[in-house]
Scaffold this active site. Structure first.
Site, mmCIF file in Angstrom:
data_model
loop_
_atom_site.group_PDB
_atom_site.id
_atom_site.type_symbol
_atom_site.label_atom_id
_atom_site.label_comp_id
_atom_site.label_asym_id
_atom_site.label_seq_id
_atom_site.Cartn_x
_atom_site.Cartn_y
_atom_site.Cartn_z
ATOM 1 N N HIS A 166 0.836 -1.204 0.000
ATOM 2 C CA HIS A 166 0.000 0.000 0.000
ATOM 3 C C HIS A 166 0.865 1.247 0.000
ATOM 4 O O HIS A 166 2.053 1.183 0.266
ATOM 5 C CB HIS A 166 -0.954 0.017 1.200
ATOM 6 N N GLU A 209 -3.566 3.885 2.120
ATOM 7 C CA GLU A 209 -3.816 4.025 3.557
ATOM 8 C C GLU A 209 -3.858 5.509 3.906
ATOM 9 O O GLU A 209 -2.905 6.234 3.663
ATOM 10 C CB GLU A 209 -2.690 3.351 4.341
ATOM 11 N N HIS A 235 4.984 6.860 3.186
ATOM 12 C CA HIS A 235 5.888 5.745 2.941
ATOM 13 C C HIS A 235 5.305 4.808 1.895
ATOM 14 O O HIS A 235 4.117 4.852 1.602
ATOM 15 C CB HIS A 235 6.172 4.977 4.229
ATOM 16 N N GLU A 273 8.189 0.434 4.307
ATOM 17 C CA GLU A 273 7.660 -0.484 5.319
ATOM 18 C C GLU A 273 7.774 -1.915 4.797
ATOM 19 O O GLU A 273 7.453 -2.193 3.648
ATOM 20 C CB GLU A 273 6.196 -0.152 5.586
#
Length: 123
Positions: free
Chosen positions: A7, A56, A75, A117
């Site tokens: 994401h 997100e 991110h 991430e």
């Protein structure tokens, strides 16, 4: 070891206004949410209903001022099929910048200090 996109994240100041915009402008819909027990944050994952990629939106209760995108408040996330091997590799490289064992994730930084991430594929 294989990495795939999971994401993208954007922090938002007004969650409801952002949700309305993304649905109206792009047809994105609320797929699922994570709400902090203490109410300090809400994560809303938006889907296009066609691809597995999600956007997100993160709302932080204590944030009152507009985001300066130079603060690196966004991110990219990657799924990995062998989380332990990836973690060991990144630790050896010295690029792990943040770990959250409670959530089962960690972040690495690239040479320009962008955060990436790392999420276990089966999480």
């Amino acid at each position: 070891m294989e990495f795939t996109f999971a994401h993208n994240n954007f922090n938002v100041l007004d969650l409801e206004k952002s949700l309305k915009f993304y649905e109206e402008a792009l047809g994105l819909k609320d797929d699922h949410r994570k709400v902090a027990e203490d109410g300090s944050f809400i994560l809303v994952y938006l889907t296009d209903g066609k691809t597995p990629h999600l956007l997100e939106l993160t709302w932080l209760r204590d944030r009152k001022e507009a985001y300066n995108l130079g603060e690196n408040e966004f991110h990219l996330a990657f799924l990995v099929d062998d989380y332990e091997a990836a973690h060991a590799k990144h630790k050896e490289m010295g690029c792990i910048c943040y770990e959250n064992p409670a959530m089962g994730i960690y972040f690495i930084t690239d040479p320009d200090n962008y955060w990436l991430e790392i999420v276990p594929k089966n999480k």
